[in-house]
Design a protein around this motif. Structure first.
Motif, PDB file in Angstrom:
ATOM      1  N   ASP A 168      45.308  36.492  55.366  1.00  0.00           N
ATOM      2  CA  ASP A 168      44.099  35.660  55.268  1.00  0.00           C
ATOM      3  C   ASP A 168      43.336  35.933  53.977  1.00  0.00           C
ATOM      4  N   ALA A 169      43.628  37.066  53.352  1.00  0.00           N
ATOM      5  CA  ALA A 169      42.958  37.428  52.100  1.00  0.00           C
ATOM      6  C   ALA A 169      43.858  38.419  51.370  1.00  0.00           C
ATOM      7  N   ILE A 170      43.640  38.519  50.063  1.00  0.00           N
ATOM      8  CA  ILE A 170      44.447  39.430  49.237  1.00  0.00           C
ATOM      9  C   ILE A 170      43.488  40.300  48.426  1.00  0.00           C
ATOM     10  N   VAL A 171      43.833  41.566  48.315  1.00  0.00           N
ATOM     11  CA  VAL A 171      43.079  42.459  47.433  1.00  0.00           C
ATOM     12  C   VAL A 171      44.042  42.824  46.300  1.00  0.00           C
ATOM     13  N   ALA A 172      43.657  42.483  45.067  1.00  0.00           N
ATOM     14  CA  ALA A 172      44.599  42.588  43.945  1.00  0.00           C
ATOM     15  C   ALA A 172      44.027  43.426  42.813  1.00  0.00           C
ATOM     16  N   THR A 173      44.932  44.139  42.129  1.00  0.00           N
ATOM     17  CA  THR A 173      44.540  44.824  40.894  1.00  0.00           C
ATOM     18  C   THR A 173      44.759  43.871  39.716  1.00  0.00           C
ATOM     19  N   ALA A 174      43.952  44.074  38.677  1.00  0.00           N
ATOM     20  CA  ALA A 174      44.095  43.270  37.451  1.00  0.00           C
ATOM     21  C   ALA A 174      43.372  43.993  36.333  1.00  0.00           C
ATOM     22  N   ARG A 175      43.731  43.665  35.079  1.00  0.00           N
ATOM     23  CA  ARG A 175      42.946  44.207  33.969  1.00  0.00           C
ATOM     24  C   ARG A 175      41.543  43.589  34.010  1.00  0.00           C
ATOM     25  N   ARG A 176      40.589  44.373  33.530  1.00  0.00           N
ATOM     26  CA  ARG A 176      39.177  43.947  33.596  1.00  0.00           C
ATOM     27  C   ARG A 176      38.935  42.655  32.827  1.00  0.00           C
ATOM     28  N   THR A 177      39.538  42.549  31.638  1.00  0.00           N
ATOM     29  CA  THR A 177      39.417  41.343  30.798  1.00  0.00           C
ATOM     30  C   THR A 177      40.768  41.130  30.121  1.00  0.00           C
ATOM     31  N   PRO A 178      40.996  39.968  29.529  1.00  0.00           N
ATOM     32  CA  PRO A 178      42.273  39.755  28.828  1.00  0.00           C
ATOM     33  C   PRO A 178      42.463  40.703  27.646  1.00  0.00           C
ATOM     34  N   ASP A 179      41.372  41.284  27.108  1.00  0.00           N
ATOM     35  CA  ASP A 179      41.497  42.210  25.972  1.00  0.00           C
ATOM     36  C   ASP A 179      41.641  43.672  26.420  1.00  0.00           C
ATOM     37  N   ALA A 180      41.461  43.936  27.691  1.00  0.00           N
ATOM     38  CA  ALA A 180      41.446  45.333  28.172  1.00  0.00           C
ATOM     39  C   ALA A 180      42.865  45.906  28.165  1.00  0.00           C
ATOM     40  N   PRO A 181      42.985  47.228  27.964  1.00  0.00           N
ATOM     41  CA  PRO A 181      44.321  47.848  28.059  1.00  0.00           C
ATOM     42  C   PRO A 181      44.817  47.810  29.514  1.00  0.00           C
ATOM     43  N   PRO A 182      46.135  47.980  29.736  1.00  0.00           N
ATOM     44  CA  PRO A 182      46.700  47.860  31.096  1.00  0.00           C
ATOM     45  C   PRO A 182      46.071  48.804  32.113  1.00  0.00           C
ATOM     46  N   THR A 183      45.518  49.922  31.652  1.00  0.00           N
ATOM     47  CA  THR A 183      44.957  50.902  32.591  1.00  0.00           C
ATOM     48  C   THR A 183      43.482  50.641  32.924  1.00  0.00           C
ATOM     49  N   ASP A 184      42.833  49.718  32.225  1.00  0.00           N
ATOM     50  CA  ASP A 184      41.424  49.412  32.523  1.00  0.00           C
ATOM     51  C   ASP A 184      41.403  48.313  33.591  1.00  0.00           C
ATOM     52  N   GLN A 185      41.515  48.784  34.842  1.00  0.00           N
ATOM     53  CA  GLN A 185      41.741  47.836  35.943  1.00  0.00           C
ATOM     54  C   GLN A 185      40.514  47.677  36.843  1.00  0.00           C
ATOM     55  N   VAL A 186      40.473  46.511  37.475  1.00  0.00           N
ATOM     56  CA  VAL A 186      39.504  46.285  38.548  1.00  0.00           C
ATOM     57  C   VAL A 186      40.282  45.885  39.802  1.00  0.00           C
ATOM     58  N   LEU A 187      39.568  45.920  40.919  1.00  0.00           N
ATOM     59  CA  LEU A 187      40.139  45.460  42.187  1.00  0.00           C
ATOM     60  C   LEU A 187      39.330  44.242  42.607  1.00  0.00           C
ATOM     61  N   VAL A 188      40.012  43.187  43.004  1.00  0.00           N
ATOM     62  CA  VAL A 188      39.291  41.968  43.358  1.00  0.00           C
ATOM     63  C   VAL A 188      39.782  41.455  44.713  1.00  0.00           C
ATOM     64  N   ALA A 189      38.833  41.023  45.540  1.00  0.00           N
ATOM     65  CA  ALA A 189      39.183  40.483  46.863  1.00  0.00           C
ATOM     66  C   ALA A 189      39.106  38.969  46.810  1.00  0.00           C
ATOM     67  N   ILE A 190      40.152  38.316  47.284  1.00  0.00           N
ATOM     68  CA  ILE A 190      40.158  36.847  47.295  1.00  0.00           C
ATOM     69  C   ILE A 190      40.583  36.359  48.680  1.00  0.00           C
ATOM     70  N   VAL A 191      39.850  35.383  49.158  1.00  0.00           N
ATOM     71  CA  VAL A 191      40.169  34.854  50.487  1.00  0.00           C
ATOM     72  C   VAL A 191      41.009  33.590  50.339  1.00  0.00           C
ATOM     73  N   LYS A 192      41.656  33.225  51.432  1.00  0.00           N
ATOM     74  CA  LYS A 192      42.674  32.170  51.382  1.00  0.00           C
ATOM     75  C   LYS A 192      42.197  30.901  50.666  1.00  0.00           C
ATOM     76  N   GLU A 193      40.960  30.546  50.873  1.00  0.00           N
ATOM     77  CA  GLU A 193      40.427  29.336  50.227  1.00  0.00           C
ATOM     78  C   GLU A 193      40.439  29.461  48.708  1.00  0.00           C
ATOM     79  N   ASP A 194      40.495  30.725  48.191  1.00  0.00           N
ATOM     80  CA  ASP A 194      40.370  30.964  46.742  1.00  0.00           C
ATOM     81  C   ASP A 194      41.696  30.923  45.995  1.00  0.00           C
ATOM     82  N   TYR A 195      42.827  30.994  46.732  1.00  0.00           N
ATOM     83  CA  TYR A 195      44.077  31.175  45.988  1.00  0.00           C
ATOM     84  C   TYR A 195      45.190  30.250  46.453  1.00  0.00           C
TER      85      TYR A 195
END
Ligand SMILES: Cc1cc2nc3c(=O)[nH]c(=O)nc-3n(C[C@H](O)[C@H](O)[C@H](O)COP(=O)(O)OP(=O)(O)OC[C@H]3O[C@@H](n4cnc5c(N)ncnc54)[C@H](O)[C@@H]3O)c2cc1C
Length: 419
Positions: A189-216
């Motif tokens: 029903d929802a996904i919690v995903a890792t991603a880089r903070r911005t397109p310019d950030a290095p691969p290790t500068d990560q955030v965690l983001v929660a997205i619900v089914k309506e969002d993806y």
């Protein structure tokens, strides 16, 4: 005996070094459970899971009956504090549920474990965020199932690097991820995903983001036809999501990983593998008992392998229980959790548990002989063996051993057996 009982039942009130854990400000996961009847509710779900385990494995399908039962028993939100609609259960409770479910059906246990790791992140690392508190309330009310997407493109099991990046515009974001392995992505029903903070950030500068089914939107691009853990349906997807910036966890991923993802994953996964091992021991006991009965009480030649399986399972349970006690006793002590000694210990827990669980199941196969090796019959342990073999590659043991190699020189050898 349960995993917790290995500790003599005293672990939940442990206060190491005289520290008053309640005095620490940040709201951690609960140490003292307030949730009622969790074990009997887990047993009810496990009996449903057991009835469908062969079909789930054979057809590589999601264990829908078990999860309908888990939702009916309201087991998905137990870790959430009562003020957000949950039951304030402790990690120990979740670990016990993982063990009970995996004893019946490994895929059910592992899906439950993966869901709870993400719930733990929300409870521990996002409780100051109104958006995430709202998600936790929804999760309890609607018994939402959370999937996790860390594996990204060609990155393999390195959770601390991401290819994909959050692209922000004003208060909104978009995210496109090549999620090469995402368990039950299609059913979540929802996904919690890792991603880089911005397109310019290095691969290790990560955030965690929660997205619900309506969002993806998910585009399936890789099937999941594997040796074991077939019911986790860990297919590959192209993930495209949109949302608002408040859906990004307030804490950086490296902190969430250290404090929550790694310890909770390794505890719950270990419990799942111990559950698979216990399920195989159940079958070996039945086989040896039947063989002894048929020969007037004479133990069959393979009985020694059952003894070995029992002994190894006991070591495994003790190892998990001790690690669980340690984590719960330092839950609010962020510095100790982030320290090299604890991080190394919890990383190696995963390696040790996977090896011990595989050893238990192999011993049960030896105990049962051809009856264990067959795919059919009540003494077959082939599904258990196939499922448990996933444990060493689910974040590869080689990767963990290589990453922790230097810690063997930096962390002192324990001066005492019990400290
Ligand atoms: C049942 C199951 C469910 C899963 N569910 C999910 C999910 O829901 N979401 C998700 O994001 N991912 C999921 N995964 C994927 C998992 O998180 C890892 O990404 C995956 O197990 C790594 O697979 P890999 O072997 O391709 O990669 P790697 O771990 O990169 O390993 C590849 C090879 O490289 C070797 N290797 C790697 N690093 C080193 C090193 N430092 N030293 C020596 N050798 C090394 C390994 O031995 C291995 O042979 C799941 C995996 C399994 C098995």
């Amino acid at each position: 005996m349960t995993l917790a009982e290995n500790l003599g039942g005293s672990h939940r009130t442990a206060r190491p070094n005289g520290k008053d854990l309640d005095a620490v400000s940040s709201p951690p996961l609960t140490v003292v459970s307030t949730a009622p009847d969790i074990k009997s509710r887990a047993r009810a779900v496990a009996s449903v899971a057991a009835a469908h385990a062969s079909a789930v494995d054979r057809d590589a399908r999601f264990p829908e009956e078990a999860f309908a039962a888990a939702k009916a028993q309201r087991l998905l939100g137990i870790l959430v504090p009562a003020d957000l609609g949950g039951e304030g259960a402790a990690i120990t409770d979740v670990v016990e549920v993982c063990y009970a479910l995996a004893r019946a059906c490994a895929s059910t246990g592992m899906i439950y474990a993966m869901h709870q790791i993400m719930v733990a992140c929300l409870v521990r690392n996002a409780r100051d965020s109104a958006w995430h508190r709202g998600l936790l309330r929804r999760l309890c009310g609607e018994q939402l199932l959370l999937a996790s997407s860390t594996t990204d493109g060609q990155g393999g099991g390195d959770l601390r690097k991401s290819d994909c990046a959050v692209v922000a515009e004003d208060t909104a974001f978009t995210l496109a991820k090549n999620a090469t392995v995402m368990s039950y992505g299609a059913q979540a029903d929802a996904i919690v995903a890792t991603a880089r903070r911005t397109p310019d950030a290095p691969p290790t500068d990560q955030v965690l983001v929660a997205i619900v089914k309506e969002d993806y939107r998910l585009e399936h691009h890789l099937d999941w036809d594997t040796l074991g853990m077939r019911g986790t349906c860990s297919a590959g997807f192209k993930l495209e999501a949109t949302g608002t910036l408040e859906q990004i966890f307030p804490e950086p991923y490296h902190k969430i990983h250290t404090q929550t993802v790694m310890p909770v994953a390794h505890l719950t996964w270990s419990a799942v593998w111990a559950g698979i091992a216990a399920g195989a021991v159940d079958r070996a006991r039945a086989f040896v008992r039947g063989a002894a009965r048929k020969s007037g009480g004479q133990m069959p030649p393979g009985a020694a392998h059952l003894t070995r399986a029992n002994a190894t399972l006991s070591t495994l349970r003790g190892t998990i229980a001790a690690a669980l006690q340690r984590y719960e006793s330092i839950l609010s002590d962020h510095e100790t959790i982030a320290g090299l000694e604890f991080q190394t210990r919890m990383n190696l827990l995963k390696v040790t548990s996977s090896e011990l669980a595989a050893a238990v199941v192999t011993s049960t196969m030896q105990a049962n002989g051809l009856s264990g090796y067959r795919n059919d019959g009540e003494f077959s342990v082939t599904r258990h063996l196939r499922d448990v073999l996933s444990s060493s590659i689910m974040i590869n043991n080689d990767r963990i051993l290589a990453n922790t190699a230097s810690a063997a020189l930096l962390v002192d050898v324990a001066a005492s057996l019990t400290d």
